[in-house]
Enzyme design. Structure first.
Site, PDB file in Angstrom:
ATOM      1  CB  SER A  44      -3.611  -1.653  -0.996  1.00 36.37           C
ATOM      2  OG  SER A  44      -3.500  -0.832   0.147  1.00 36.37           O
TER       3      SER A  44
ATOM      4  CE  LYS B 135       0.697  -0.221   0.153  1.00 35.04           C
ATOM      5  NZ  LYS B 135      -0.405  -0.753  -0.680  1.00 35.04           N
TER       6      LYS B 135
END
Length: 783
Positions: free
Chosen positions: A686, A729
């Site tokens: 990611s 996140k």
């Protein structure tokens, strides 16, 4: 048979009785109208019409609720019972059949008009009647021989009756048949037909009498056998007593056998258990096998065979209990309520509720997996049993040991059912991902049968050796990850994921549940300690780093203990905790979170990472130096992250002209990529677009916006692929003071999970390729 004589007589309805011509009968008369009818008959010619009422339970029937065919009878004797009783005892003799024609009056008794029925036999039919009479007597003689109800004197009297109709009526009075059958014979006016029906009934009664005799003989034989066994056992007792071996073994055997009779297990299993009980009674005192057998039998009789708790499926109450015990976790609560609602609908429809899905709650430590299972048990009204599977390596832990081994024990599943005392508890299999395996077997393979609704209705424990139905048990499992659960076992469960708590959720949980609990544990009052919301936020952010709340509860306990010192030693009446006095109270902070850069830098980009404790920011630094084209990667990066860095570099090289970068930079420069906090392992794809952005910034000399963070996987063609953990996140970016986050377009659907308070302060930009990423992240627009 014709009606030739019309009579007007009193009528007595009979309950459960039928009187036949030529038959004498004694019965009680207690009803007032019946007594009045008897008095009227005795005042006249002593004749009365007797007929049965349809419903024997009815106190007094209407005139249309009695049979139309009855019997004219002469009252031979009336006896009034002593003691002031109003009941009469009547002796009557039937004279002829009669048909009820009309009711003349109903008060004070029934007076009716009847037609007497006569049966005249022509000379030509007399041989036929005689043949029927003889066959009837033969059948009745056989019945009398197999039954003890008919006396020899009665047989002689019956054989002297020459009239076929009278013989049939007299024999009917000797049979133990039902009222409808007797009434049918009374209403059958054709004598040969009546005799044929009577012969059929006699044959049936003879068959029943023979069966009764066989049963009686078997019972007598059993009694004789039991008496013989009793005599022999008494002799054995006397011998054992003389030898000093009597320890109540016979009494113990009798208790076990009585318990075995009421046990709902298959007959072949009962036979084996009875054999074990018999062997136990013959073992000498102190023999080791006796203890083994007693342990086995005690387990067998302590199992809750068929004993269940009534299941409560009140969805509103279940929601209230879940909300009371847990804050947040809305998706998990909804899935559990869906599960309960389906069970309720299946129960209301009369369908089995034993084949529902087996839920596997997967999430990091401390997020409430075990406590949710306990709340479900409370909502359903089921017993709750927790069984930890962490570190279990022996298959026998699940299936038990065979009784041939020394120290054999039942498996933990059967032990849990025994402990619950019901066969439908909620059984929590905790830490199912921590199962091991070695030379003693694989316990996860043994769980395949336990957790399969198609197979667990006949689970066979090696120790118990009798199939036990586990289909009523509600299994819920918990795990921290599904990666270590064997695929075959995972396939039998429905995974429900519990993500970590956000900072706001932790604050609510602490204020509602953890702090009141710790105040109680440390004997503090609410007025003696208060923690402001910002103070609680500081404890969470500076002293804990976890997805759950266990460390938070320990820190609150620390605060309570320090408060106790302040109150007892320094006579302080109240302690108020704020961010300013937190370090003075419980020491310096243990953790820190990276804040956003305060200025735009070249070669430094902010990425976002998911950890077991939630989300975190990830600073990626790139330096470009003169060299020979080497790529250096540091910061304890995993293989996947290293491959992402190489893919990002390949993309930048392919797009160097559009980015204003020297096309030959790779031949003359070395590139060093570093991710700080080198002691912490990092991996995953990611950070791909963050790596590419930092490389583009370092090579082009264009600064990266300090208020922008990003997450997404990159391909060689520059496409941005979706990632996981978006909620955690974005919350980490918000906590770090970042107001813009670049997110893959395909993750747009995941934004529903992000708290509204965070979305109101963080702008999400959805991107599909690196051109959009660089345009949003770099200060100078693309060439």
């Amino acid at each position: 048979m014709a009606e030739r004589i019309i009579l007007i007589l009193p009528m007595i309805p009979l309950r459960g009785l039928t009187v036949f011509p030529g038959v004498s009968l004694t019965f009680d008369v207690a009803r007032e109208k019946s007594r009045e009818a008897v008095k009227a008959a005795m005042a006249g010619n002593q004749m009365v019409f007797l007929t049965a009422q349809h419903d024997a339970a009815q106190d007094w029937p209407a005139h249309d609720e009695v049979y139309q065919i009855g019997c004219v009878a002469r009252i031979r004797q009336v006896l009034e019972l002593p003691g002031g009783s109003e009941t009469m005892k009547l002796l009557v003799e039937g004279t002829s059949r009669a048909r009820l024609i009309d009711v003349i009056r109903e008060e004070p008794y029934y007076q009716v008009e009847i037609g007497r029925l006569s049966d005249e036999v022509s000379e030509g039919l007399k041989p036929l009647y005689e043949a029927h009479r003889r066959q009837l007597l033969k059948s009745f003689e056989k019945y009398a021989a197999s039954s003890s109800r008919v006396s020899p004197e009665a047989m002689i009297a019956l054989s002297n009756i020459t009239d076929a109709s009278m013989a049939a009526d007299a024999i009917t009075g000797q049979l133990n048949i039902s009222l409808p059958e007797k009434q049918n014979l009374l209403e059958t006016l054709d004598t040969p037909q009546r005799i044929r029906q009577l012969i059929m009934l006699i044959d049936r009664e003879q068959y029943i009498a023979e069966l009764e005799r066989e049963i009686s003989e078997k019972v007598r034989a059993t009694i004789e056998k039991n008496q013989k066994e009793y005599y022999l056992r008494e002799q054995i007792k006397a011998i054992q007593s003389e030898l000093g071996e009597a320890e109540g073994s016979q009494q113990e055997q009798d208790i076990y056998l009585r318990q075995l009779d009421s046990l709902p297990i298959p007959d072949d299993a009962k036979a084996r258990v009875a054999k074990d009980i018999s062997r136990l009674s013959r073992l000498p005192a102190g023999y080791p096998e006796g203890g083994v057998l007693r342990n086995y039998l005690d387990l067998l009789f302590e199992m809750p065979w068929g004993k269940s708790d009534a299941e409560r499926l009140d969805i509103a109450k279940a929601r209230k209990i879940l909300d009371r015990d847990h804050y947040g976790l809305e998706r998990v609560k909804e899935r559990i309520l869906e599960y309960l609602a389906v069970r309720k609908l299946r129960q209301d429809a009369g369908q089995s509720t034993s084949k529902g899905p087996i839920l596997c709650l997967v999430g990091p430590p401390g997020v409430g997996k075990t406590s949710i299972a306990r709340s479900v048990a409370e909502a359903l009204g089921r017993k709750y049993i927790r069984m930890s599977l962490g570190g279990v390596r022996d298959e026998a832990e699940i299936r038990g040991h065979r009784r041939t081994y020394v120290g054999a024990m039942p498996g933990r599943i059967i032990n849990a059912i025994r402990q619950a005392g019901r066969d439908n508890p909620l059984l929590l299999l905790d830490e199912i991902d921590k199962l091991g395996s070695d030379f003693r077997g694989d316990p996860s393979s043994a769980l395949l049968e336990v957790l399969d609704p198609e197979q667990n209705n006949s689970f066979r424990d090696h120790y118990l050796e009798i199939p036990y139905d586990l289909s009523k048990v509600l299994f819920i499992t918990t795990a921290n990850t599904t990666e270590t659960i064997p695929q075959a076992l995972l396939d039998r469960m429905e995974v429900v994921t519990l993500s970590g708590y956000t900072e706001e959720e932790k604050i609510e949980i602490a204020q509602r549940h953890l702090l009141p609990h710790q105040l109680q544990q440390n004997a503090l009052k609410k007025t003696q300690l208060s923690i402001s919301r910002e103070g609680m936020r500081a404890i969470i952010s500076m002293y804990t780093r976890e997805a759950g709340v266990r460390q938070l509860e320990r820190e609150l306990a620390h605060v309570c203990r320090k408060t106790a010192i302040q109150i007892t030693e320094k006579s302080q009446k109240k302690v108020k905790v704020t961010p300013d006095n937190l370090e003075d109270l419980i020491g310096k902070r243990k953790f820190r979170y990276d804040r956003a850069q305060e200025q735009d830098l070249i070669g430094v980009a902010t990425g976002l990472a998911w950890t077991y404790a939630g989300g975190d920011t990830l600073m990626i630094e790139v330096n470009v130096m003169n060299g020979t084209g080497k790529l250096e990667l540091t910061g304890q990066l995993g293989d996947v992250m290293k491959e992402s860095a190489r893919a990002a570099l390949t993309y930048i090289r392919a797009r160097s002209a559009n980015l204003g970068i020297d096309e030959n930079f790779s031949a003359n420069h070395d590139i060093h990529i570093h991710v700080p906090e080198g002691a912490t392992p990092k991996d995953g794809p990611s950070a791909g677009i963050t790596l590419a952005t930092a490389l583009a910034s370092a090579l082009s000399g264009r600064p990266v916006r300090h208020n922008v963070a990003m997450t997404g996987e990159i391909t060689l063609r520059g496409r941005v692929l979706p990632i996981g953990g978006l909620k955690e996140k974005v919350i980490a970016a918000h906590r770090a003071g970042i107001d813009t986050v670049l997110v893959p377009e395909e993750n747009r659907r995941d934004t529903e999970e992000i708290p509204a308070t965070v979305l109101s302060k963080v702008k999400l930009i959805f991107v599909q390729d690196m051109n959009e990423v660089l345009e949003a992240a770099l200060l100078t627009s693309l060439a």
